[in-house]
Design a protein around this motif. Structure first.
Motif, PDB file in Angstrom:
ATOM      1  N   ILE A  42      24.799  46.884 -11.792  1.00 27.44           N
ATOM      2  CA  ILE A  42      24.087  45.603 -11.759  1.00 27.44           C
ATOM      3  C   ILE A  42      23.269  45.387 -13.028  1.00 27.44           C
ATOM      4  CG2 ILE A  42      22.379  44.238 -10.513  1.00 27.44           C
ATOM      5  CD1 ILE A  42      23.179  45.547  -7.990  1.00 27.44           C
ATOM      6  N   PHE A  43      22.432  46.389 -13.371  1.00 29.54           N
ATOM      7  CA  PHE A  43      21.556  46.198 -14.528  1.00 29.54           C
ATOM      8  C   PHE A  43      21.900  47.110 -15.703  1.00 29.54           C
ATOM      9  CE2 PHE A  43      18.498  44.706 -11.187  1.00 29.54           C
ATOM     10  CZ  PHE A  43      18.464  43.412 -11.632  1.00 29.54           C
ATOM     11  N   ALA A  44      22.586  48.234 -15.420  1.00 34.36           N
ATOM     12  CA  ALA A  44      22.714  49.269 -16.450  1.00 34.36           C
ATOM     13  C   ALA A  44      23.383  48.738 -17.720  1.00 34.36           C
ATOM     14  CB  ALA A  44      23.492  50.455 -15.891  1.00 34.36           C
ATOM     15  N   LEU A  45      24.496  48.014 -17.562  1.00 34.71           N
ATOM     16  CA  LEU A  45      25.224  47.554 -18.742  1.00 34.71           C
ATOM     17  C   LEU A  45      24.365  46.595 -19.568  1.00 34.71           C
ATOM     18  CD1 LEU A  45      28.766  47.073 -17.219  1.00 34.71           C
ATOM     19  CD2 LEU A  45      27.950  48.904 -18.695  1.00 34.71           C
ATOM     20  N   ASP A  46      23.713  45.654 -18.868  1.00 33.67           N
ATOM     21  CA  ASP A  46      22.854  44.698 -19.572  1.00 33.67           C
ATOM     22  C   ASP A  46      21.686  45.410 -20.245  1.00 33.67           C
ATOM     23  OD1 ASP A  46      24.478  42.734 -18.804  1.00 33.67           O
ATOM     24  OD2 ASP A  46      23.156  41.890 -17.272  1.00 33.67           O
ATOM     25  N   HIS A  47      21.228  46.499 -19.603  1.00 32.14           N
ATOM     26  CA  HIS A  47      20.112  47.231 -20.172  1.00 32.14           C
ATOM     27  C   HIS A  47      20.551  47.956 -21.445  1.00 32.14           C
ATOM     28  CE1 HIS A  47      16.222  48.922 -20.218  1.00 32.14           C
ATOM     29  NE2 HIS A  47      16.587  50.146 -19.933  1.00 32.14           N
ATOM     30  N   GLU A  48      21.776  48.498 -21.403  1.00 27.00           N
ATOM     31  CA  GLU A  48      22.263  49.252 -22.557  1.00 27.00           C
ATOM     32  C   GLU A  48      22.474  48.358 -23.768  1.00 27.00           C
ATOM     33  OE1 GLU A  48      25.729  51.305 -21.275  1.00 27.00           O
ATOM     34  OE2 GLU A  48      24.558  52.654 -20.003  1.00 27.00           O
ATOM     35  N   TRP A  74      27.296  40.857  -4.733  1.00 26.89           N
ATOM     36  CA  TRP A  74      27.886  40.654  -3.414  1.00 26.89           C
ATOM     37  C   TRP A  74      29.301  40.085  -3.539  1.00 26.89           C
ATOM     38  CZ3 TRP A  74      29.320  36.314  -0.369  1.00 26.89           C
ATOM     39  CH2 TRP A  74      29.665  36.651   0.945  1.00 26.89           C
ATOM     40  N   LEU A  75      29.470  39.134  -4.458  1.00 28.13           N
ATOM     41  CA  LEU A  75      30.785  38.520  -4.614  1.00 28.13           C
ATOM     42  C   LEU A  75      31.821  39.535  -5.095  1.00 28.13           C
ATOM     43  CD1 LEU A  75      29.821  35.073  -6.130  1.00 28.13           C
ATOM     44  CD2 LEU A  75      30.843  35.513  -3.913  1.00 28.13           C
ATOM     45  N   THR A  76      31.374  40.527  -5.875  1.00 30.50           N
ATOM     46  CA  THR A  76      32.356  41.481  -6.393  1.00 30.50           C
ATOM     47  C   THR A  76      32.539  42.694  -5.488  1.00 30.50           C
ATOM     48  OG1 THR A  76      30.616  42.417  -7.753  1.00 30.50           O
ATOM     49  CG2 THR A  76      32.122  40.893  -8.812  1.00 30.50           C
ATOM     50  N   THR A  77      31.575  43.014  -4.623  1.00 29.90           N
ATOM     51  CA  THR A  77      31.775  44.176  -3.747  1.00 29.90           C
ATOM     52  C   THR A  77      31.662  43.819  -2.263  1.00 29.90           C
ATOM     53  OG1 THR A  77      29.483  44.724  -4.171  1.00 29.90           O
ATOM     54  CG2 THR A  77      31.127  46.062  -5.287  1.00 29.90           C
ATOM     55  N   GLY A  78      30.541  43.187  -1.885  1.00 29.22           N
ATOM     56  CA  GLY A  78      30.323  42.913  -0.467  1.00 29.22           C
ATOM     57  C   GLY A  78      31.404  42.045   0.134  1.00 29.22           C
ATOM     58  N   LEU A  79      31.764  40.976  -0.549  1.00 27.09           N
ATOM     59  CA  LEU A  79      32.759  40.045  -0.011  1.00 27.09           C
ATOM     60  C   LEU A  79      34.138  40.688   0.117  1.00 27.09           C
ATOM     61  CD1 LEU A  79      33.206  37.183   0.979  1.00 27.09           C
ATOM     62  CD2 LEU A  79      33.721  36.512  -1.355  1.00 27.09           C
ATOM     63  N   PRO A  80      34.661  41.345  -0.938  1.00 22.58           N
ATOM     64  CA  PRO A  80      35.961  41.999  -0.769  1.00 22.58           C
ATOM     65  C   PRO A  80      35.954  43.059   0.334  1.00 22.58           C
ATOM     66  CG  PRO A  80      35.258  42.093  -3.068  1.00 22.58           C
ATOM     67  CD  PRO A  80      34.185  41.412  -2.322  1.00 22.58           C
ATOM     68  N   ILE A  81      34.835  43.796   0.429  1.00 20.49           N
ATOM     69  CA  ILE A  81      34.769  44.821   1.479  1.00 20.49           C
ATOM     70  C   ILE A  81      34.821  44.173   2.855  1.00 20.49           C
ATOM     71  CG2 ILE A  81      33.190  46.438   2.584  1.00 20.49           C
ATOM     72  CD1 ILE A  81      32.344  47.318  -0.190  1.00 20.49           C
ATOM     73  N   THR A  82      34.044  43.088   3.010  1.00 18.80           N
ATOM     74  CA  THR A  82      34.031  42.399   4.294  1.00 18.80           C
ATOM     75  C   THR A  82      35.432  41.935   4.669  1.00 18.80           C
ATOM     76  OG1 THR A  82      31.822  41.625   3.749  1.00 18.80           O
ATOM     77  CG2 THR A  82      32.939  40.527   5.547  1.00 18.80           C
ATOM     78  N   LEU A 114      32.449  39.152 -16.363  1.00 19.71           N
ATOM     79  CA  LEU A 114      32.350  40.511 -16.900  1.00 19.71           C
ATOM     80  C   LEU A 114      33.022  41.506 -15.959  1.00 19.71           C
ATOM     81  CD1 LEU A 114      28.775  40.853 -18.406  1.00 19.71           C
ATOM     82  CD2 LEU A 114      30.957  41.106 -19.565  1.00 19.71           C
ATOM     83  N   ALA A 115      32.755  41.350 -14.661  1.00 20.21           N
ATOM     84  CA  ALA A 115      33.329  42.292 -13.695  1.00 20.21           C
ATOM     85  C   ALA A 115      34.849  42.192 -13.703  1.00 20.21           C
ATOM     86  CB  ALA A 115      32.783  42.006 -12.306  1.00 20.21           C
ATOM     87  N   LEU A 116      35.354  40.953 -13.806  1.00 23.86           N
ATOM     88  CA  LEU A 116      36.805  40.752 -13.782  1.00 23.86           C
ATOM     89  C   LEU A 116      37.453  41.325 -15.035  1.00 23.86           C
ATOM     90  CD1 LEU A 116      37.458  37.183 -12.394  1.00 23.86           C
ATOM     91  CD2 LEU A 116      38.328  39.361 -11.556  1.00 23.86           C
ATOM     92  N   ARG A 117      36.886  40.987 -16.181  1.00 24.61           N
ATOM     93  CA  ARG A 117      37.576  41.328 -17.424  1.00 24.61           C
ATOM     94  C   ARG A 117      37.363  42.782 -17.811  1.00 24.61           C
ATOM     95  NH1 ARG A 117      36.269  35.711 -20.463  1.00 24.61           N
ATOM     96  NH2 ARG A 117      37.384  34.428 -18.961  1.00 24.61           N
TER      97      ARG A 117
END
Lengths: 218, 246
Positions: A67-73, A99-107, A11-14
Protein backbone atom coordinates in the motif's frame (compact mmCIF):
# COMPACT_ATOMS: atom_id res chain seq x y z
CA UNK A 1 -8.95 11.14 -4.76
CA UNK A 2 -10.35 9.28 -7.73
CA UNK A 3 -7.12 9.99 -9.59
CA UNK A 4 -5.16 8.45 -6.74
CA UNK A 5 -7.32 5.32 -6.73
CA UNK A 6 -7.01 5.00 -10.51
CA UNK A 7 -3.26 5.53 -10.34
CA UNK A 8 -2.87 2.79 -7.73
CA UNK A 9 -5.06 0.46 -9.77
CA UNK A 10 -2.99 1.10 -12.89
CA UNK A 11 0.21 0.54 -10.97
CA UNK A 12 -1.10 -2.73 -9.56
CA UNK A 13 -2.19 -3.89 -13.01
CA UNK A 14 0.91 -2.94 -14.93
CA UNK A 15 3.49 -3.84 -12.32
CA UNK A 16 1.85 -7.25 -12.13
CA UNK A 17 0.98 -9.32 -9.12
CA UNK A 18 -1.73 -6.93 -7.98
CA UNK A 19 -4.83 -9.00 -8.59
CA UNK A 20 -3.31 -12.40 -9.11
CA UNK A 21 -1.09 -12.94 -6.10
CA UNK A 22 -3.72 -12.78 -3.41
CA UNK A 23 -5.95 -15.13 -5.34
CA UNK A 24 -3.14 -17.59 -6.02
CA UNK A 25 -2.32 -17.54 -2.32
CA UNK A 26 -5.92 -18.30 -1.40
CA UNK A 27 -5.99 -21.13 -3.95
CA UNK A 28 -2.86 -22.64 -2.44
CA UNK A 29 -4.39 -22.50 1.05
CA UNK A 30 -7.54 -24.18 -0.22
CA UNK A 31 -5.36 -26.85 -1.85
CA UNK A 32 -3.28 -27.40 1.25
CA UNK A 33 -6.10 -27.71 3.77
CA UNK A 34 -7.45 -31.08 2.51
CA UNK A 35 -3.90 -32.44 2.66
CA UNK A 36 -3.69 -31.29 6.23
CA UNK A 37 -7.02 -32.51 7.56
CA UNK A 38 -7.90 -35.29 5.12
CA UNK A 39 -10.34 -35.47 2.18
CA UNK A 40 -13.47 -36.18 4.25
CA UNK A 41 -16.19 -34.20 2.45
CA UNK A 42 -18.41 -33.53 5.45
CA UNK A 43 -15.48 -32.26 7.52
CA UNK A 44 -14.22 -30.07 4.69
CA UNK A 45 -17.65 -28.59 4.10
CA UNK A 46 -17.95 -27.78 7.81
CA UNK A 47 -14.63 -25.97 8.09
CA UNK A 48 -14.73 -24.36 4.62
CA UNK A 49 -16.14 -20.93 5.66
CA UNK A 50 -13.56 -20.63 8.41
CA UNK A 51 -10.71 -21.71 6.16
CA UNK A 52 -11.73 -19.28 3.45
CA UNK A 53 -12.06 -16.46 5.97
CA UNK A 54 -8.66 -17.11 7.49
CA UNK A 55 -7.20 -17.51 3.99
CA UNK A 56 -8.71 -14.19 2.93
CA UNK A 57 -7.29 -12.57 6.07
CA UNK A 58 -3.80 -13.83 5.32
CA UNK A 59 -4.02 -12.96 1.62
CA UNK A 60 -5.00 -9.41 2.57
CA UNK A 61 -2.22 -9.27 5.14
CA UNK A 62 0.43 -10.35 2.64
CA UNK A 63 -0.48 -7.57 0.23
CA UNK A 64 -0.56 -4.81 2.86
CA UNK A 65 3.06 -3.73 2.56
CA UNK A 66 2.38 -2.76 -1.08
CA UNK A 67 0.00 0.00 0.00
CA UNK A 68 2.60 2.56 1.06
CA UNK A 69 6.00 0.90 0.70
CA UNK A 70 6.51 1.52 -3.02
CA UNK A 71 5.39 5.15 -2.80
CA UNK A 72 7.62 5.58 0.23
CA UNK A 73 10.64 4.18 -1.58
CA UNK A 74 10.36 6.29 -4.73
CA UNK A 75 9.51 9.42 -2.75
CA UNK A 76 6.01 10.00 -4.10
CA UNK A 77 4.40 9.55 -0.68
CA UNK A 78 5.68 12.86 0.77
CA UNK A 79 4.41 14.57 -2.40
CA UNK A 80 1.01 12.98 -1.89
CA UNK A 81 0.88 14.02 1.75
CA UNK A 82 1.84 17.62 0.93
CA UNK A 83 -0.71 17.77 -1.89
CA UNK A 84 -4.03 19.58 -1.37
CA UNK A 85 -5.75 16.23 -0.77
CA UNK A 86 -6.02 15.78 3.02
CA UNK A 87 -4.24 12.84 4.59
CA UNK A 88 -7.56 11.29 5.48
CA UNK A 89 -8.49 11.29 1.80
CA UNK A 90 -5.19 9.64 0.90
CA UNK A 91 -5.79 6.94 3.49
CA UNK A 92 -9.28 6.27 2.20
CA UNK A 93 -8.14 6.24 -1.44
CA UNK A 94 -5.29 3.87 -0.67
CA UNK A 95 -7.62 1.54 1.21
CA UNK A 96 -10.12 1.65 -1.65
CA UNK A 97 -7.44 0.78 -4.20
CA UNK A 98 -6.22 -2.04 -1.97
CA UNK A 99 -9.72 -3.40 -1.60
CA UNK A 100 -10.33 -3.29 -5.35
CA UNK A 101 -7.12 -5.21 -6.02
CA UNK A 102 -7.35 -7.80 -3.22
CA UNK A 103 -10.59 -7.74 -1.24
CA UNK A 104 -12.91 -7.71 -4.24
CA UNK A 105 -11.21 -10.52 -6.20
CA UNK A 106 -11.03 -12.61 -3.04
CA UNK A 107 -14.71 -12.05 -2.33
CA UNK A 108 -15.67 -13.04 -5.86
CA UNK A 109 -13.37 -16.05 -5.94
CA UNK A 110 -14.22 -17.43 -2.50
CA UNK A 111 -17.51 -19.11 -3.52
CA UNK A 112 -15.74 -20.79 -6.43
CA UNK A 113 -12.95 -21.96 -4.18
CA UNK A 114 -15.69 -23.09 -1.80
CA UNK A 115 -16.60 -25.69 -4.44
CA UNK A 116 -13.22 -27.30 -3.90
CA UNK A 117 -13.97 -27.56 -0.19
CA UNK A 118 -17.45 -28.96 -0.76
CA UNK A 119 -19.26 -25.90 0.51
CA UNK A 120 -23.03 -26.12 -0.05
CA UNK A 121 -24.76 -23.66 -2.39
CA UNK A 122 -26.56 -21.46 0.21
CA UNK A 123 -23.41 -21.37 2.29
CA UNK A 124 -21.49 -20.07 -0.73
CA UNK A 125 -23.86 -17.16 -1.09
CA UNK A 126 -23.64 -16.31 2.61
CA UNK A 127 -19.87 -16.48 2.45
CA UNK A 128 -19.91 -14.12 -0.52
CA UNK A 129 -22.06 -11.68 1.42
CA UNK A 130 -19.93 -11.95 4.57
CA UNK A 131 -16.71 -11.36 2.66
CA UNK A 132 -18.20 -8.49 0.69
CA UNK A 133 -19.19 -6.82 3.97
CA UNK A 134 -16.01 -7.63 5.87
CA UNK A 135 -13.12 -7.18 3.44
CA UNK A 136 -13.41 -3.37 3.18
CA UNK A 137 -12.77 -3.25 6.92
CA UNK A 138 -9.77 -5.54 6.46
CA UNK A 139 -8.33 -3.18 3.83
CA UNK A 140 -8.91 -0.10 5.97
CA UNK A 141 -7.41 -1.62 9.14
CA UNK A 142 -4.53 -2.90 7.03
CA UNK A 143 -3.92 0.57 5.62
CA UNK A 144 -3.63 1.87 9.16
CA UNK A 145 -1.18 -0.90 10.04
CA UNK A 146 0.85 -0.27 6.90
CA UNK A 147 1.03 3.42 7.76
CA UNK A 148 2.25 2.62 11.29
CA UNK A 149 5.05 0.34 10.09
CA UNK A 150 6.03 2.64 7.22
CA UNK A 151 9.38 3.65 8.65
CA UNK A 152 10.26 0.27 10.11
CA UNK A 153 12.83 -1.72 8.20
CA UNK A 154 11.60 -5.24 7.47
CA UNK A 155 8.33 -4.39 9.16
CA UNK A 156 6.44 -7.37 7.75
CA UNK A 157 6.36 -9.42 10.94
CA UNK A 158 5.61 -6.38 13.06
CA UNK A 159 2.79 -5.50 10.66
CA UNK A 160 1.18 -8.91 11.09
CA UNK A 161 1.56 -8.74 14.87
CA UNK A 162 -0.14 -5.33 14.91
CA UNK A 163 -2.85 -5.96 12.35
CA UNK A 164 -4.01 -9.53 13.00
CA UNK A 165 -5.38 -8.83 16.50
CA UNK A 166 -7.34 -5.93 15.00
CA UNK A 167 -8.84 -8.34 12.46
CA UNK A 168 -10.34 -10.55 15.13
CA UNK A 169 -13.78 -8.93 15.48
CA UNK A 170 -14.24 -8.91 11.70
CA UNK A 171 -13.21 -12.55 11.50
CA UNK A 172 -15.50 -13.60 14.34
CA UNK A 173 -18.61 -11.90 12.98
CA UNK A 174 -17.77 -12.70 9.37
CA UNK A 175 -17.26 -16.40 9.92
CA UNK A 176 -20.26 -16.56 12.22
CA UNK A 177 -22.44 -14.85 9.61
CA UNK A 178 -21.37 -17.39 6.97
CA UNK A 179 -21.91 -20.30 9.36
CA UNK A 180 -25.31 -19.17 10.62
CA UNK A 181 -26.51 -18.27 7.16
CA UNK A 182 -25.57 -21.73 5.91
CA UNK A 183 -27.23 -23.41 8.88
CA UNK A 184 -30.38 -21.33 8.43
CA UNK A 185 -30.15 -19.69 11.86
CA UNK A 186 -30.89 -16.06 12.72
CA UNK A 187 -28.28 -13.85 11.08
CA UNK A 188 -29.33 -10.38 12.17
CA UNK A 189 -26.74 -9.89 14.92
CA UNK A 190 -23.59 -10.89 13.01
CA UNK A 191 -24.87 -9.19 9.86
CA UNK A 192 -25.46 -5.87 11.60
CA UNK A 193 -22.29 -6.08 13.66
CA UNK A 194 -20.15 -6.86 10.63
CA UNK A 195 -21.67 -4.03 8.62
CA UNK A 196 -21.35 -1.72 11.63
CA UNK A 197 -17.69 -2.54 12.14
CA UNK A 198 -16.93 -1.97 8.48
CA UNK A 199 -18.73 1.36 8.37
CA UNK A 200 -17.20 2.57 11.63
CA UNK A 201 -13.74 1.55 10.47
CA UNK A 202 -14.18 3.39 7.17
CA UNK A 203 -15.44 6.45 9.02
CA UNK A 204 -12.86 6.65 11.80
CA UNK A 205 -9.65 4.90 10.83
CA UNK A 206 -8.72 7.33 8.00
CA UNK A 207 -8.14 9.94 10.72
CA UNK A 208 -5.82 7.66 12.68
CA UNK A 209 -4.07 6.67 9.45
CA UNK A 210 -3.55 10.30 8.45
CA UNK A 211 -2.17 11.10 11.90
CA UNK A 212 0.28 8.21 11.68
CA UNK A 213 1.29 9.13 8.12
CA UNK A 214 2.08 12.69 9.17
CA UNK A 215 4.12 11.39 12.11
CA UNK A 216 6.09 9.01 9.91
CA UNK A 217 6.84 11.67 7.29
CA UNK A 218 7.82 14.35 9.79
CA UNK B 1 -0.08 24.25 41.39
CA UNK B 2 -1.48 21.81 38.91
CA UNK B 3 -1.02 18.15 38.15
CA UNK B 4 0.91 19.01 34.96
CA UNK B 5 3.86 20.22 37.05
CA UNK B 6 4.78 16.58 37.48
CA UNK B 7 5.14 16.30 33.71
CA UNK B 8 8.48 17.99 34.16
CA UNK B 9 10.88 15.02 34.14
CA UNK B 10 13.07 16.48 36.87
CA UNK B 11 10.13 17.24 39.12
CA UNK B 12 8.76 13.78 38.40
CA UNK B 13 11.98 12.10 39.47
CA UNK B 14 12.46 14.19 42.62
CA UNK B 15 8.83 13.72 43.64
CA UNK B 16 8.28 10.06 42.88
CA UNK B 17 11.81 8.71 43.06
CA UNK B 18 11.72 8.41 46.88
CA UNK B 19 8.38 6.59 46.64
CA UNK B 20 9.73 3.59 44.80
CA UNK B 21 11.44 1.79 47.67
CA UNK B 22 8.68 2.33 50.27
CA UNK B 23 6.11 1.21 47.71
CA UNK B 24 8.14 -1.91 47.05
CA UNK B 25 8.25 -2.62 50.77
CA UNK B 26 4.51 -2.02 51.12
CA UNK B 27 3.85 -4.30 48.15
CA UNK B 28 6.10 -6.98 49.65
CA UNK B 29 4.40 -6.84 53.05
CA UNK B 30 0.90 -6.84 51.52
CA UNK B 31 1.75 -9.75 49.25
CA UNK B 32 3.28 -11.80 52.05
CA UNK B 33 0.30 -11.11 54.32
CA UNK B 34 -2.32 -11.56 51.60
CA UNK B 35 -0.86 -14.68 50.03
CA UNK B 36 0.15 -16.20 53.39
CA UNK B 37 -3.30 -15.54 54.82
CA UNK B 38 -4.96 -16.86 51.70
CA UNK B 39 -2.79 -19.94 51.37
CA UNK B 40 -2.63 -21.10 54.98
CA UNK B 41 -5.39 -19.50 57.01
CA UNK B 42 -8.53 -19.81 54.88
CA UNK B 43 -10.76 -22.88 54.75
CA UNK B 44 -10.93 -24.93 51.59
CA UNK B 45 -13.93 -24.02 49.51
CA UNK B 46 -16.69 -26.44 48.85
CA UNK B 47 -16.33 -28.07 45.40
CA UNK B 48 -12.98 -26.43 44.89
CA UNK B 49 -10.67 -28.06 47.42
CA UNK B 50 -7.31 -26.44 47.84
CA UNK B 51 -7.26 -25.29 44.21
CA UNK B 52 -9.26 -22.22 45.24
CA UNK B 53 -6.11 -20.74 46.74
CA UNK B 54 -4.71 -19.84 43.35
CA UNK B 55 -7.39 -17.14 43.24
CA UNK B 56 -5.07 -14.93 45.31
CA UNK B 57 -2.70 -14.73 42.35
CA UNK B 58 -5.09 -15.22 39.47
CA UNK B 59 -7.62 -12.49 40.17
CA UNK B 60 -5.18 -9.69 41.17
CA UNK B 61 -2.90 -10.32 38.19
CA UNK B 62 -5.85 -10.27 35.80
CA UNK B 63 -7.09 -7.07 37.46
CA UNK B 64 -3.70 -5.38 37.08
CA UNK B 65 -3.29 -6.65 33.51
CA UNK B 66 -6.50 -4.98 32.36
CA UNK B 67 -5.97 -1.78 34.33
CA UNK B 68 -2.40 -1.48 33.06
CA UNK B 69 -3.79 -1.27 29.54
CA UNK B 70 -6.30 1.36 30.63
CA UNK B 71 -3.48 3.33 32.24
CA UNK B 72 -1.51 3.08 28.99
CA UNK B 73 -4.54 4.34 27.09
CA UNK B 74 -4.84 7.37 29.38
CA UNK B 75 -1.12 8.19 29.25
CA UNK B 76 -1.13 7.76 25.45
CA UNK B 77 -3.98 10.24 25.19
CA UNK B 78 -2.13 12.65 27.47
CA UNK B 79 0.94 12.32 25.25
CA UNK B 80 -0.98 12.97 22.05
CA UNK B 81 -2.88 15.91 23.50
CA UNK B 82 -0.32 17.63 25.74
CA UNK B 83 2.94 16.08 24.54
CA UNK B 84 4.47 15.44 27.93
CA UNK B 85 7.34 13.03 27.48
CA UNK B 86 6.93 11.55 30.94
CA UNK B 87 3.47 10.41 29.96
CA UNK B 88 4.68 8.54 26.88
CA UNK B 89 7.49 6.99 28.90
CA UNK B 90 5.07 5.88 31.60
CA UNK B 91 3.00 4.10 28.96
CA UNK B 92 6.13 2.44 27.65
CA UNK B 93 7.15 1.48 31.18
CA UNK B 94 3.79 -0.05 32.01
CA UNK B 95 3.53 -2.30 28.94
CA UNK B 96 5.97 -5.07 29.92
CA UNK B 97 4.56 -5.14 33.46
CA UNK B 98 1.08 -5.53 32.00
CA UNK B 99 2.32 -8.24 29.68
CA UNK B 100 3.80 -10.22 32.55
CA UNK B 101 0.58 -9.85 34.54
CA UNK B 102 -1.39 -11.13 31.54
CA UNK B 103 0.89 -14.14 31.31
CA UNK B 104 0.53 -14.80 35.05
CA UNK B 105 -3.25 -14.62 34.77
CA UNK B 106 -3.29 -16.97 31.77
CA UNK B 107 -0.89 -19.48 33.32
CA UNK B 108 -2.53 -19.57 36.76
CA UNK B 109 -5.88 -19.82 35.00
CA UNK B 110 -4.67 -22.85 33.05
CA UNK B 111 -3.29 -24.45 36.20
CA UNK B 112 -6.59 -23.80 37.95
CA UNK B 113 -8.65 -24.90 34.99
CA UNK B 114 -7.00 -28.28 34.68
CA UNK B 115 -8.36 -29.81 37.91
CA UNK B 116 -11.59 -27.78 37.88
CA UNK B 117 -12.74 -27.97 34.26
CA UNK B 118 -10.60 -30.93 33.27
CA UNK B 119 -8.84 -28.89 30.62
CA UNK B 120 -5.91 -26.50 30.47
CA UNK B 121 -7.52 -24.32 27.90
CA UNK B 122 -10.97 -23.74 26.52
CA UNK B 123 -12.03 -21.40 23.72
CA UNK B 124 -14.20 -19.50 26.04
CA UNK B 125 -14.92 -15.74 26.16
CA UNK B 126 -12.82 -14.68 29.11
CA UNK B 127 -9.84 -16.83 28.26
CA UNK B 128 -9.94 -15.81 24.64
CA UNK B 129 -10.26 -12.12 25.51
CA UNK B 130 -7.19 -12.41 27.68
CA UNK B 131 -5.25 -14.13 24.93
CA UNK B 132 -6.22 -11.24 22.64
CA UNK B 133 -5.09 -8.74 25.28
CA UNK B 134 -1.78 -10.61 25.41
CA UNK B 135 -1.38 -10.22 21.62
CA UNK B 136 -2.15 -6.51 21.87
CA UNK B 137 0.58 -6.10 24.51
CA UNK B 138 3.03 -7.99 22.29
CA UNK B 139 2.35 -5.80 19.26
CA UNK B 140 2.55 -2.63 21.34
CA UNK B 141 5.90 -3.55 22.88
CA UNK B 142 7.30 -4.76 19.56
CA UNK B 143 6.40 -1.42 17.97
CA UNK B 144 8.16 0.51 20.72
CA UNK B 145 11.35 -1.45 20.19
CA UNK B 146 11.16 -1.28 16.38
CA UNK B 147 11.09 2.50 15.97
CA UNK B 148 14.40 4.21 16.80
CA UNK B 149 13.30 7.88 17.05
CA UNK B 150 11.70 8.35 20.48
CA UNK B 151 9.11 10.96 19.46
CA UNK B 152 7.96 9.01 16.43
CA UNK B 153 7.81 5.83 18.49
CA UNK B 154 5.73 7.57 21.15
CA UNK B 155 3.31 8.93 18.54
CA UNK B 156 2.93 5.63 16.74
CA UNK B 157 2.50 3.54 19.87
CA UNK B 158 -0.05 6.02 21.22
CA UNK B 159 -2.07 5.76 18.01
CA UNK B 160 -1.84 1.97 18.12
CA UNK B 161 -2.85 1.94 21.79
CA UNK B 162 -5.95 4.03 21.15
CA UNK B 163 -7.05 2.13 18.04
CA UNK B 164 -6.15 -1.12 19.78
CA UNK B 165 -8.27 -0.24 22.81
CA UNK B 166 -11.33 0.25 20.63
CA UNK B 167 -10.71 -3.06 18.91
CA UNK B 168 -9.98 -4.79 22.21
CA UNK B 169 -13.41 -3.78 23.49
CA UNK B 170 -14.95 -4.86 20.18
CA UNK B 171 -13.17 -8.21 20.38
CA UNK B 172 -14.39 -8.65 23.92
CA UNK B 173 -18.01 -8.38 22.82
CA UNK B 174 -17.42 -10.34 19.62
CA UNK B 175 -15.91 -13.15 21.66
CA UNK B 176 -18.80 -13.05 24.12
CA UNK B 177 -21.13 -13.44 21.19
CA UNK B 178 -19.03 -16.17 19.64
CA UNK B 179 -18.78 -18.68 22.47
CA UNK B 180 -20.61 -19.60 25.62
CA UNK B 181 -18.88 -19.19 28.96
CA UNK B 182 -17.26 -21.80 31.13
CA UNK B 183 -15.59 -19.27 33.39
CA UNK B 184 -17.46 -18.21 36.50
CA UNK B 185 -18.86 -14.70 36.68
CA UNK B 186 -17.06 -11.79 38.27
CA UNK B 187 -15.44 -12.69 41.58
CA UNK B 188 -15.46 -9.05 42.55
CA UNK B 189 -17.62 -6.15 41.65
CA UNK B 190 -18.77 -2.86 43.04
CA UNK B 191 -22.04 -4.55 43.80
CA UNK B 192 -21.21 -6.21 47.09
CA UNK B 193 -23.80 -8.94 46.67
CA UNK B 194 -21.84 -10.63 43.91
CA UNK B 195 -18.68 -11.08 45.94
CA UNK B 196 -17.11 -14.29 47.05
CA UNK B 197 -17.61 -15.02 50.75
CA UNK B 198 -15.91 -12.75 53.31
CA UNK B 199 -13.35 -15.34 54.44
CA UNK B 200 -11.86 -15.28 50.96
CA UNK B 201 -12.63 -11.67 50.20
CA UNK B 202 -10.42 -10.07 52.85
CA UNK B 203 -7.14 -11.85 51.97
CA UNK B 204 -7.99 -11.37 48.31
CA UNK B 205 -8.31 -7.62 48.88
CA UNK B 206 -4.95 -7.58 50.66
CA UNK B 207 -3.13 -9.39 47.88
CA UNK B 208 -4.97 -7.24 45.34
CA UNK B 209 -3.61 -4.12 47.08
CA UNK B 210 -0.20 -5.79 47.07
CA UNK B 211 -0.31 -6.39 43.31
CA UNK B 212 -1.44 -2.81 42.67
CA UNK B 213 1.33 -1.41 44.88
CA UNK B 214 3.84 -3.61 43.09
CA UNK B 215 2.57 -2.41 39.73
CA UNK B 216 2.78 1.25 40.71
CA UNK B 217 6.27 0.81 42.14
CA UNK B 218 7.51 -1.02 39.05
CA UNK B 219 5.99 1.51 36.66
CA UNK B 220 7.46 4.45 38.61
CA UNK B 221 10.85 2.79 38.71
CA UNK B 222 10.80 1.93 35.01
CA UNK B 223 9.58 5.41 34.06
CA UNK B 224 12.41 7.01 36.03
CA UNK B 225 14.88 4.62 34.39
CA UNK B 226 13.53 5.54 30.96
CA UNK B 227 13.85 9.25 31.72
CA UNK B 228 17.43 8.79 32.84
CA UNK B 229 18.28 6.60 29.84
CA UNK B 230 16.94 9.25 27.52
CA UNK B 231 18.90 11.96 29.33
CA UNK B 232 22.07 9.91 28.93
CA UNK B 233 21.43 9.57 25.20
CA UNK B 234 20.89 13.33 24.95
CA UNK B 235 24.07 14.09 26.90
CA UNK B 236 26.10 11.71 24.76
CA UNK B 237 24.74 13.26 21.58
CA UNK B 238 25.64 16.70 22.93
CA UNK B 239 29.17 15.56 23.82
CA UNK B 240 29.59 14.15 20.32
CA UNK B 241 28.50 17.41 18.77
CA UNK B 242 30.91 19.33 21.00
CA UNK B 243 33.72 17.05 19.89
CA UNK B 244 32.82 17.47 16.25
CA UNK B 245 32.95 21.24 16.64
CA UNK B 246 36.26 21.21 18.49
Amino acid sequence: MRALVLRDLRLALRAGGGFGLGLAFLLIIVTLVPFGIGPDRALLGAVAPGILWVGALLAVLLSLDRIFALDHEDGSLPLLVTSPLPGEGIALAKAAAHWLTTGLPITLAAPVLGLLLDLAAPARLWLLLALALGTPALSMIGTFGAAVTLGVRRGGLLLSLLVLPLYMPVLIYGAELARRGAAGEAVTTPLLMLAGITLATLALLPFATALVLRVNLR
Amino acid sequence: MSIWEYANPKKFITTFGPWVMPLMVVAGVLLVVGLGWGFFLTPEAQNFGSTVKIIYIHVPSAFVAINAWIMMLVTSLVWLIRRHHVSALAARAAAPVGLVMTVIALVTGAIWGQPMWGTWWAWEPRLTSFLILFLFYLGYIALWSAVPEPETAADLTSAVCIVGSVFAVLSRYAVLFWAQGLHQGASLSVDRAEHVADVYWLPLMVSMAGFVALFVALVLMRTITEIRARRITALMARAERAEAVA
